[in-house]
Design a protein around this motif. Structure first.
Motif, short mmCIF file in Angstrom:
data_model
loop_
_atom_site.label_atom_id
_atom_site.label_comp_id
_atom_site.label_asym_id
_atom_site.label_seq_id
_atom_site.Cartn_x
_atom_site.Cartn_y
_atom_site.Cartn_z
N PHE A 87 0.85 -1.19 0.00
CA PHE A 87 0.00 0.00 0.00
C PHE A 87 0.87 1.23 0.00
O PHE A 87 2.04 1.20 0.36
CB PHE A 87 -1.01 -0.01 1.14
N ASP A 88 0.28 2.34 -0.45
CA ASP A 88 1.05 3.57 -0.59
C ASP A 88 0.51 4.65 0.35
O ASP A 88 -0.48 4.44 1.05
CB ASP A 88 1.05 4.04 -2.04
N ALA A 89 1.15 5.78 0.33
CA ALA A 89 0.78 6.89 1.22
C ALA A 89 -0.59 7.46 0.90
O ALA A 89 -1.19 8.13 1.74
CB ALA A 89 1.83 7.99 1.14
N SER A 90 -1.12 7.19 -0.29
CA SER A 90 -2.44 7.71 -0.64
C SER A 90 -3.55 6.76 -0.19
O SER A 90 -4.69 6.88 -0.63
CB SER A 90 -2.53 7.97 -2.15
N SER A 91 -3.24 5.80 0.65
CA SER A 91 -4.20 4.86 1.23
C SER A 91 -4.85 3.96 0.19
O SER A 91 -6.05 3.71 0.22
CB SER A 91 -5.27 5.61 2.03
N VAL A 92 -4.03 3.45 -0.72
CA VAL A 92 -4.49 2.48 -1.71
C VAL A 92 -3.66 1.22 -1.56
O VAL A 92 -2.42 1.28 -1.60
CB VAL A 92 -4.38 3.03 -3.15
N ALA A 93 -4.33 0.10 -1.37
CA ALA A 93 -3.65 -1.19 -1.26
C ALA A 93 -3.74 -1.93 -2.59
O ALA A 93 -4.75 -1.85 -3.27
CB ALA A 93 -4.29 -2.03 -0.16
N THR A 94 -2.68 -2.64 -2.93
CA THR A 94 -2.68 -3.51 -4.10
C THR A 94 -2.53 -4.94 -3.60
O THR A 94 -1.54 -5.28 -2.96
CB THR A 94 -1.52 -3.17 -5.06
N VAL A 95 -3.53 -5.76 -3.88
CA VAL A 95 -3.55 -7.15 -3.47
C VAL A 95 -3.30 -8.01 -4.70
O VAL A 95 -3.95 -7.82 -5.73
CB VAL A 95 -4.91 -7.53 -2.84
N THR A 96 -2.37 -8.97 -4.60
CA THR A 96 -2.02 -9.83 -5.73
C THR A 96 -2.09 -11.29 -5.30
O THR A 96 -1.61 -11.65 -4.23
CB THR A 96 -0.60 -9.51 -6.24
N ASN A 97 -2.70 -12.10 -6.15
CA ASN A 97 -2.73 -13.54 -5.93
C ASN A 97 -1.48 -14.13 -6.57
O ASN A 97 -1.36 -14.20 -7.79
CB ASN A 97 -3.99 -14.14 -6.55
N ARG A 98 -0.53 -14.57 -5.77
CA ARG A 98 0.74 -15.13 -6.25
C ARG A 98 0.67 -16.64 -6.47
O ARG A 98 1.62 -17.24 -6.92
CB ARG A 98 1.87 -14.83 -5.26
N GLY A 99 -0.47 -17.23 -6.14
CA GLY A 99 -0.60 -18.68 -6.27
C GLY A 99 -1.03 -19.10 -7.66
O GLY A 99 -1.22 -18.28 -8.56
N SER A 100 -1.21 -20.41 -7.85
CA SER A 100 -1.60 -20.96 -9.14
C SER A 100 -3.08 -21.34 -9.18
O SER A 100 -3.53 -21.95 -10.15
CB SER A 100 -0.74 -22.18 -9.47
N VAL A 101 -3.82 -21.02 -8.12
CA VAL A 101 -5.26 -21.29 -8.07
C VAL A 101 -6.00 -20.01 -7.68
O VAL A 101 -5.41 -19.07 -7.16
CB VAL A 101 -5.60 -22.43 -7.07
N VAL A 102 -7.29 -20.00 -7.92
CA VAL A 102 -8.12 -18.85 -7.61
C VAL A 102 -8.11 -18.59 -6.09
O VAL A 102 -8.00 -19.52 -5.30
CB VAL A 102 -9.56 -19.05 -8.14
N ALA A 103 -8.21 -17.32 -5.71
CA ALA A 103 -8.30 -16.92 -4.30
C ALA A 103 -9.72 -16.41 -4.05
O ALA A 103 -10.05 -15.28 -4.43
CB ALA A 103 -7.28 -15.83 -3.97
N SER B 233 -4.27 -8.89 -9.87
CA SER B 233 -4.13 -7.88 -8.81
C SER B 233 -5.35 -6.99 -8.79
O SER B 233 -6.03 -6.84 -9.81
CB SER B 233 -2.90 -7.00 -9.06
N ARG B 234 -5.60 -6.39 -7.65
CA ARG B 234 -6.69 -5.43 -7.53
C ARG B 234 -6.24 -4.32 -6.59
O ARG B 234 -5.65 -4.58 -5.55
CB ARG B 234 -7.94 -6.09 -6.99
N LYS B 235 -6.56 -3.09 -6.97
CA LYS B 235 -6.29 -1.93 -6.11
C LYS B 235 -7.55 -1.61 -5.32
O LYS B 235 -8.64 -1.59 -5.88
CB LYS B 235 -5.88 -0.73 -6.95
N VAL B 236 -7.38 -1.38 -4.03
CA VAL B 236 -8.49 -1.08 -3.15
C VAL B 236 -8.13 0.12 -2.29
O VAL B 236 -7.12 0.10 -1.58
CB VAL B 236 -8.83 -2.29 -2.23
N ALA B 237 -8.94 1.17 -2.36
CA ALA B 237 -8.73 2.35 -1.52
C ALA B 237 -9.44 2.14 -0.19
O ALA B 237 -10.48 1.48 -0.12
CB ALA B 237 -9.26 3.59 -2.22
#
Length: 84
Positions: free
Chosen positions: A10-26, A58-62
């Motif tokens: 996440f960054d200073a602008s309060s946005v998180a980036t979530v990434t699925n690093r696995g080989s199956v759906v999360a 990946s998905r960005k979430v504020a």
């Protein structure tokens, strides 16, 4: 169900980036805003929560929290999925 691995940045602008690093759906990825002691910052709001991520997606979430709390020290964001 096979396990997967999520990463969060996440960054200073309060946005998180979530990434699925696995080989199956999360499925049902849930975020939590936490202070330096690991306690949840409540109340907090998120642009999205309980979502699904495909492998390598990946998905960005504020997120926001009440201004009266200021910016908690050691602020982190955690992510969990049904199979993480």
């Amino acid at each position: 169900m096979p396990r997967t691995r999520l990463t969060v940045s996440f960054d200073a602008s309060s946005v998180a980036t979530v990434t699925n690093r696995g080989s199956v759906v999360a499925p049902l990825v849930r975020l939590a805003l936490r202070d330096g002691k690991g306690n949840r910052v409540l109340p907090a709001t998120y642009d999205d929560n309980y979502f699904w991520l495909l492998p390598d997606e990946s998905r960005k979430v504020a997120f926001t929290w009440p201004k009266r709390l200021g910016r908690p020290r050691g602020l982190t964001v955690t992510a969990e999925a049904y199979n993480s």
